[in-house]
Design a protein around this motif. Structure first.
Motif, PDB file in Angstrom:
ATOM      1  N   UNK A   1       0.812  -1.209   0.000  1.00 47.72           N
ATOM      2  CA  UNK A   1       0.000   0.000   0.000  1.00 47.72           C
ATOM      3  C   UNK A   1       0.850   1.264   0.000  1.00 47.72           C
ATOM      4  N   UNK A   2       1.908   1.289   0.823  1.00 48.50           N
ATOM      5  CA  UNK A   2       2.696   2.519   0.974  1.00 48.50           C
ATOM      6  C   UNK A   2       3.939   2.542   0.093  1.00 48.50           C
ATOM      7  N   UNK A   3       4.387   1.371  -0.373  1.00 53.38           N
ATOM      8  CA  UNK A   3       5.630   1.306  -1.126  1.00 53.38           C
ATOM      9  C   UNK A   3       6.866   1.448  -0.271  1.00 53.38           C
ATOM     10  N   UNK A   4       6.701   1.404   1.056  1.00 52.36           N
ATOM     11  CA  UNK A   4       7.827   1.574   1.970  1.00 52.36           C
ATOM     12  C   UNK A   4       8.298   0.226   2.490  1.00 52.36           C
ATOM     13  N   UNK A   5       9.537   0.221   2.997  1.00 57.51           N
ATOM     14  CA  UNK A   5      10.078  -1.000   3.575  1.00 57.51           C
ATOM     15  C   UNK A   5       9.474  -1.209   4.962  1.00 57.51           C
ATOM     16  N   UNK A   6       9.170  -2.450   5.267  1.00 57.27           N
ATOM     17  CA  UNK A   6       8.731  -2.838   6.608  1.00 57.27           C
ATOM     18  C   UNK A   6       9.799  -3.743   7.202  1.00 57.27           C
ATOM     19  N   UNK A   7      10.122  -3.495   8.454  1.00 58.84           N
ATOM     20  CA  UNK A   7      11.124  -4.305   9.147  1.00 58.84           C
ATOM     21  C   UNK A   7      10.441  -5.077  10.262  1.00 58.84           C
ATOM     22  N   UNK A   8      10.502  -6.396  10.162  1.00 63.77           N
ATOM     23  CA  UNK A   8       9.949  -7.268  11.188  1.00 63.77           C
ATOM     24  C   UNK A   8      11.097  -7.751  12.080  1.00 63.77           C
ATOM     25  N   UNK A   9      10.890  -7.662  13.396  1.00 61.75           N
ATOM     26  CA  UNK A   9      11.956  -7.961  14.344  1.00 61.75           C
ATOM     27  C   UNK A   9      11.758  -9.320  15.008  1.00 61.75           C
ATOM     28  N   UNK A  10      12.793  -9.737  15.711  1.00 57.50           N
ATOM     29  CA  UNK A  10      12.862 -11.082  16.273  1.00 57.50           C
ATOM     30  C   UNK A  10      11.587 -11.489  17.001  1.00 57.50           C
ATOM     31  N   UNK A  11      11.103 -10.622  17.889  1.00 49.98           N
ATOM     32  CA  UNK A  11      10.028 -10.989  18.798  1.00 49.98           C
ATOM     33  C   UNK A  11       8.669 -11.129  18.117  1.00 49.98           C
ATOM     34  N   UNK A  12       8.566 -10.785  16.827  1.00 47.87           N
ATOM     35  CA  UNK A  12       7.286 -10.905  16.140  1.00 47.87           C
ATOM     36  C   UNK A  12       7.309 -11.918  14.996  1.00 47.87           C
ATOM     37  N   UNK A  13       8.436 -12.564  14.757  1.00 46.74           N
ATOM     38  CA  UNK A  13       8.591 -13.359  13.541  1.00 46.74           C
ATOM     39  C   UNK A  13       7.743 -14.629  13.538  1.00 46.74           C
ATOM     40  N   UNK A  14       7.102 -14.859  12.402  1.00 53.20           N
ATOM     41  CA  UNK A  14       6.362 -16.086  12.118  1.00 53.20           C
ATOM     42  C   UNK A  14       6.704 -16.507  10.692  1.00 53.20           C
ATOM     43  N   UNK A  15       6.148 -17.648  10.281  1.00 50.44           N
ATOM     44  CA  UNK A  15       6.332 -18.072   8.897  1.00 50.44           C
ATOM     45  C   UNK A  15       5.776 -17.036   7.929  1.00 50.44           C
ATOM     46  N   UNK A  16       4.707 -16.344   8.319  1.00 51.34           N
ATOM     47  CA  UNK A  16       4.123 -15.316   7.444  1.00 51.34           C
ATOM     48  C   UNK A  16       5.125 -14.222   7.123  1.00 51.34           C
ATOM     49  N   UNK A  17       5.928 -13.833   8.096  1.00 51.95           N
ATOM     50  CA  UNK A  17       6.895 -12.752   7.863  1.00 51.95           C
ATOM     51  C   UNK A  17       7.980 -13.183   6.880  1.00 51.95           C
ATOM     52  N   UNK A  18       8.418 -14.436   6.973  1.00 53.99           N
ATOM     53  CA  UNK A  18       9.397 -14.925   6.002  1.00 53.99           C
ATOM     54  C   UNK A  18       8.782 -15.050   4.618  1.00 53.99           C
ATOM     55  N   UNK A  19       7.540 -15.512   4.541  1.00 52.72           N
ATOM     56  CA  UNK A  19       6.873 -15.620   3.254  1.00 52.72           C
ATOM     57  C   UNK A  19       6.656 -14.241   2.636  1.00 52.72           C
ATOM     58  N   UNK A  20       6.358 -13.247   3.468  1.00 49.01           N
ATOM     59  CA  UNK A  20       6.205 -11.879   2.960  1.00 49.01           C
ATOM     60  C   UNK A  20       7.524 -11.370   2.399  1.00 49.01           C
ATOM     61  N   UNK A  21       8.610 -11.649   3.089  1.00 49.73           N
ATOM     62  CA  UNK A  21       9.917 -11.176   2.655  1.00 49.73           C
ATOM     63  C   UNK A  21      10.335 -11.805   1.340  1.00 49.73           C
ATOM     64  N   UNK A  22       9.771 -12.987   1.026  1.00 43.37           N
ATOM     65  CA  UNK A  22      10.143 -13.714  -0.202  1.00 43.37           C
ATOM     66  C   UNK A  22       8.991 -13.785  -1.194  1.00 43.37           C
ATOM     67  N   UNK A  23       8.034 -12.869  -1.094  1.00 43.54           N
ATOM     68  CA  UNK A  23       6.831 -12.941  -1.928  1.00 43.54           C
ATOM     69  C   UNK A  23       7.042 -12.222  -3.262  1.00 43.54           C
ATOM     70  N   UNK A  24       7.380 -12.975  -4.289  1.00 40.61           N
ATOM     71  CA  UNK A  24       7.496 -12.409  -5.629  1.00 40.61           C
ATOM     72  C   UNK A  24       6.087 -12.183  -6.178  1.00 40.61           C
ATOM     73  N   UNK A  25       5.714 -10.944  -6.495  1.00 41.96           N
ATOM     74  CA  UNK A  25       4.316 -10.633  -6.777  1.00 41.96           C
ATOM     75  C   UNK A  25       3.781 -11.185  -8.082  1.00 41.96           C
ATOM     76  N   UNK A  26       4.669 -11.633  -8.973  1.00 39.88           N
ATOM     77  CA  UNK A  26       4.173 -12.254 -10.195  1.00 39.88           C
ATOM     78  C   UNK A  26       3.944 -13.747 -10.020  1.00 39.88           C
ATOM     79  N   UNK A  27       4.327 -14.287  -8.857  1.00 37.94           N
ATOM     80  CA  UNK A  27       4.186 -15.713  -8.597  1.00 37.94           C
ATOM     81  C   UNK A  27       3.174 -15.985  -7.494  1.00 37.94           C
ATOM     82  N   UNK A  28       3.213 -15.164  -6.439  1.00 39.79           N
ATOM     83  CA  UNK A  28       2.357 -15.392  -5.287  1.00 39.79           C
ATOM     84  C   UNK A  28       1.465 -14.186  -5.015  1.00 39.79           C
ATOM     85  N   UNK A  29       0.313 -14.467  -4.442  1.00 40.06           N
ATOM     86  CA  UNK A  29      -0.532 -13.402  -3.934  1.00 40.06           C
ATOM     87  C   UNK A  29       0.183 -12.722  -2.774  1.00 40.06           C
ATOM     88  N   UNK A  30      -0.087 -11.442  -2.600  1.00 33.90           N
ATOM     89  CA  UNK A  30       0.531 -10.706  -1.501  1.00 33.90           C
ATOM     90  C   UNK A  30       0.239 -11.400  -0.174  1.00 33.90           C
TER      91      UNK A  30
END
Length: 361
Positions: free
Chosen positions: A179-208
């Motif tokens: 939405x904003x086009x800005x970088x988001x930084x996820x830190x140790x205490x909040x990390x889940x599989x979703x955060x790793x999947x978001x970091x590796x989400x190629x938009x032409x292959x996967x839904x956001x």
């Protein structure tokens, strides 16, 4: 331990703790003598080169790791290494990295359906995907169930409760806020599989990937990797960057696939280059006496560069997921890291070894 001031990206000034020379912190084995933070680029299958670098650093054992920032494959390497360390120290970290890359390979433990989808995912870099499929079809059509085989591998391998409870090392995982086009930084205490999947989400292959209702794409677009968390939230002045996307290629792209490959490399280096120029600017002002090193962090930047090893592999080789290819890149990463340690270990804690002024012009 002393205090210095660090200027945040928003202009706020805050106190920063600084370690005395020889003081060790972070993930530290029995042989650790110096402390660094790691910055790990993403780059698809080329992240296996970073696996080799980490394996060599762990085997050497002289460096403690205070913090790791990473995007995409770099973020996955970071979290896998830390979780392995928490379960078994140096040997556990090395073993966990190998297990992850084995499972991620087309020869690994994925089911036939998962291997087919992984090939499709990594095919983002392939000629057929780039030239034919991606321009015409949305992932909401090509992958309507939003299946991601790497999620299964990550969730089966990583104990995220243990990672989130870790206070020994800081993790920073970057993603791009759609939405904003800005970088988001996820830190140790909040990390889940979703955060790793978001970091590796190629938009032409996967839904956001949606987290708390906000959609995210691959972190490589806006922070590959993001360096600024290491300025604000670490004590060590030494940052070791593992760069796997070539800055330069001395051939002019002519075909559609060559052009797309080079555009991808340029795109995934652009934000890093901006941050490196900012570091060089502050260093120059400190050298000229206009900034005080007691008030501004004088970063000691180091770089392990994959260019020499990956020059013969175009960007589309990021789609290769065969185990033999991963091992080839791992071995190249190990050799490069061992050579770098031999040449530059003595400088850590004293000065940077990456020529920012010459390397960015």
């Amino acid at each position: 331990m002393t205090k210095a001031m660090v200027v945040r990206r928003d202009g706020a000034v805050m106190a920063r703790a600084r370690r005395h020379p020889g003081q060790i912190g972070g993930l530290a084995g029995p042989r650790a003598q110096k402390t660094v933070s790691l910055a790990l680029q993403g780059g698809g299958a080329h992240g296996a080169f970073t696996w080799g670098v980490l394996d060599a650093l762990l085997e050497d054992g002289r460096l403690a790791v205070e913090a790791i920032t990473g995007a995409s494959a770099g973020a996955m390497n970071a979290v896998v290494m830390v979780e392995g360390w928490l379960g078994g120290g140096i040997d556990g970290a090395r073993s966990q990295l190998e297990t992850f890359w084995r499972r991620a390979s087309l020869d690994g433990s994925l089911s036939p359906a998962q291997r087919a989808l992984l090939g499709l995912m990594l095919g983002f870099w392939s000629k057929a995907w780039t030239n034919v499929i991606a321009p015409r079809f949305s992932p909401y059509r090509t992958n309507p169930l939003n299946i991601n085989p790497l999620r299964d591998a990550i969730e089966a391998l990583i104990d995220f409760d243990r990672v989130r409870a870790c206070n020994d090392v800081a993790l920073f995982v970057s993603a791009t806020n759609v939405w904003t086009g800005k970088v988001a930084i996820f830190k140790t205490q909040e990390l889940t599989a979703d955060h790793l999947m978001a970091s590796a989400c190629l938009p032409t292959v996967f839904q956001a990937v949606e987290i708390d209702g906000v959609p995210y794409w691959d972190g490589g677009y806006m922070g590959n990797p993001a360096l600024f968390p290491l300025f604000d939230e670490t004590m060590t002045d030494d940052i070791l960057l593992v760069q796997i996307n070539p800055l330069e290629r001395r051939q002019t792209p002519r075909t559609v696939s060559e052009i797309n490959n080079r555009l991808n490399e340029i795109t995934f280096n652009s934000t890093l280059l901006r941050e490196l120029r900012a570091v060089a600017f502050v260093q120059r002002l400190i050298e000229e006496g206009k900034f005080s090193p007691d008030e501004y962090k004088n970063v000691h930047l180091h770089r392990i560069d994959a260019s020499d090893e990956l020059d013969d592999h175009e960007a589309s080789s990021k789609s290769k997921a065969e185990w033999d290819f991963f091992v080839q890149l791992r071995d190249a990463g190990r050799r490069t890291a061992q050579s770098w340690l031999s040449a530059n270990y003595a400088a850590i804690g004293q000065r940077g070894t990456f020529d920012l002024h010459g390397g960015l012009t």
